[in-house]
Write an enzyme that holds these catalytic residues in place. Structure first.
Site, mmCIF file in Angstrom:
data_model
loop_
_atom_site.group_PDB
_atom_site.id
_atom_site.type_symbol
_atom_site.label_atom_id
_atom_site.label_comp_id
_atom_site.label_asym_id
_atom_site.label_seq_id
_atom_site.Cartn_x
_atom_site.Cartn_y
_atom_site.Cartn_z
ATOM 1 N N PRO A 12 -6.565 -12.254 -0.434
ATOM 2 C CG PRO A 12 -6.581 -9.703 -0.188
ATOM 3 C CD PRO A 12 -5.757 -11.361 0.419
ATOM 4 C CG ASN A 13 -9.765 -8.915 -3.532
ATOM 5 O OD1 ASN A 13 -10.679 -8.777 -3.657
ATOM 6 N ND2 ASN A 13 -8.709 -8.140 -3.555
ATOM 7 N NE ARG A 20 -8.826 -8.134 -8.588
ATOM 8 C CZ ARG A 20 -6.955 -7.882 -7.775
ATOM 9 N NH1 ARG A 20 -6.938 -9.574 -7.252
ATOM 10 N NH2 ARG A 20 -6.452 -7.104 -7.404
ATOM 11 C CE1 TYR A 25 -3.174 -10.110 -10.455
ATOM 12 C CE2 TYR A 25 -5.654 -8.848 -10.944
ATOM 13 C CZ TYR A 25 -4.390 -9.310 -9.850
ATOM 14 O OH TYR A 25 -4.097 -8.038 -9.295
ATOM 15 C CG ASN A 76 -0.885 -14.869 -4.575
ATOM 16 O OD1 ASN A 76 -0.889 -13.615 -4.810
ATOM 17 N ND2 ASN A 76 -1.620 -15.370 -5.880
ATOM 18 C CB ALA A 79 -3.891 -6.346 -1.478
ATOM 19 C CD GLU A 100 5.848 -12.819 -1.320
ATOM 20 O OE1 GLU A 100 5.376 -11.595 -2.057
ATOM 21 O OE2 GLU A 100 6.815 -13.014 -0.632
ATOM 22 C CG HIS A 102 3.277 -12.141 -6.069
ATOM 23 N ND1 HIS A 102 1.945 -11.608 -5.520
ATOM 24 C CD2 HIS A 102 3.872 -11.873 -5.035
ATOM 25 C CE1 HIS A 102 2.964 -11.345 -3.995
ATOM 26 N NE2 HIS A 102 3.777 -11.236 -3.629
ATOM 27 N NE ARG A 109 -0.290 -5.492 -11.118
ATOM 28 C CZ ARG A 109 -1.076 -5.961 -10.419
ATOM 29 N NH1 ARG A 109 -0.810 -7.564 -9.461
ATOM 30 N NH2 ARG A 109 -2.453 -4.783 -10.882
#
Length: 151
Positions: A12-13, A20, A25, A76, A79, A100, A102, A109
């Site tokens: 998502p996103n 964003r 990012y 990825n 969330a 994975e 990110h 964070r």
């Protein structure tokens, strides 16, 4: 001979990359990420299936479709990595090497981002290297496929 396929699945996103929170990012778009993956795949003579969804169940279905079709998965989960046991179970059920990725360093964070369920199914996690992390993930999976084929 058919080229090995690596699925690159995005949660998502990520369709909002470049818009964003660019301070976290960066300014690269999802199209830019896809180009990083395509360029790495062309250099290695492998195929890429690049997808993005905001829907958890769709991501689970895509992971399941990889069984018997792909040689590995780059994910990825965004969330969903922090919340989804369903994604973990799907990754474990297909039995494919998974990396994975990110874009941001999740360990720098908020504390709730430090843990991902999905990383328990991954052979490796790349975080904090921006969109370059995807190219590194393609190379890593390719190397593992080559090692497996040599055995």
């Amino acid at each position: 001979m058919k080229r090995p396929l690596i699925a690159v699945l995005n949660g998502p996103n990520l369709n909002m990359l470049g818009l964003r929170q660019p301070e976290i990012y960066g300014r690269a778009t999802l199209d830019d990420v896809e180009q990083v993956c395509i360029q790495a795949a062309e250099r290695l003579d492998i195929a890429i299936d690049f997808r993005q969804t905001n829907i958890e169940g769709e991501l689970v279905s895509w992971i399941q479709e990889c069984r018997g079709r792909a040689r590995g998965i780059i994910i990825n989960p965004a969330a969903y990595g922090h919340t989804s046991v369903a994604l973990l179970d799907a990754l474990l059920s297909v039995g494919l090497p998974t990396v994975e990725v990110h874009i941001s360093n999740i360990h720098r964070r908020e504390s709730f981002r430090h843990h991902t369920y999905t990383s328990q199914a991954a052979i490796g996690v790349i975080c904090g290297l921006g969109v370059r992390g995807y190219g590194l993930a393609v190379q890593a999976l390719y190397d593992m496929i080559e090692d497996e084929d040599e055995r």
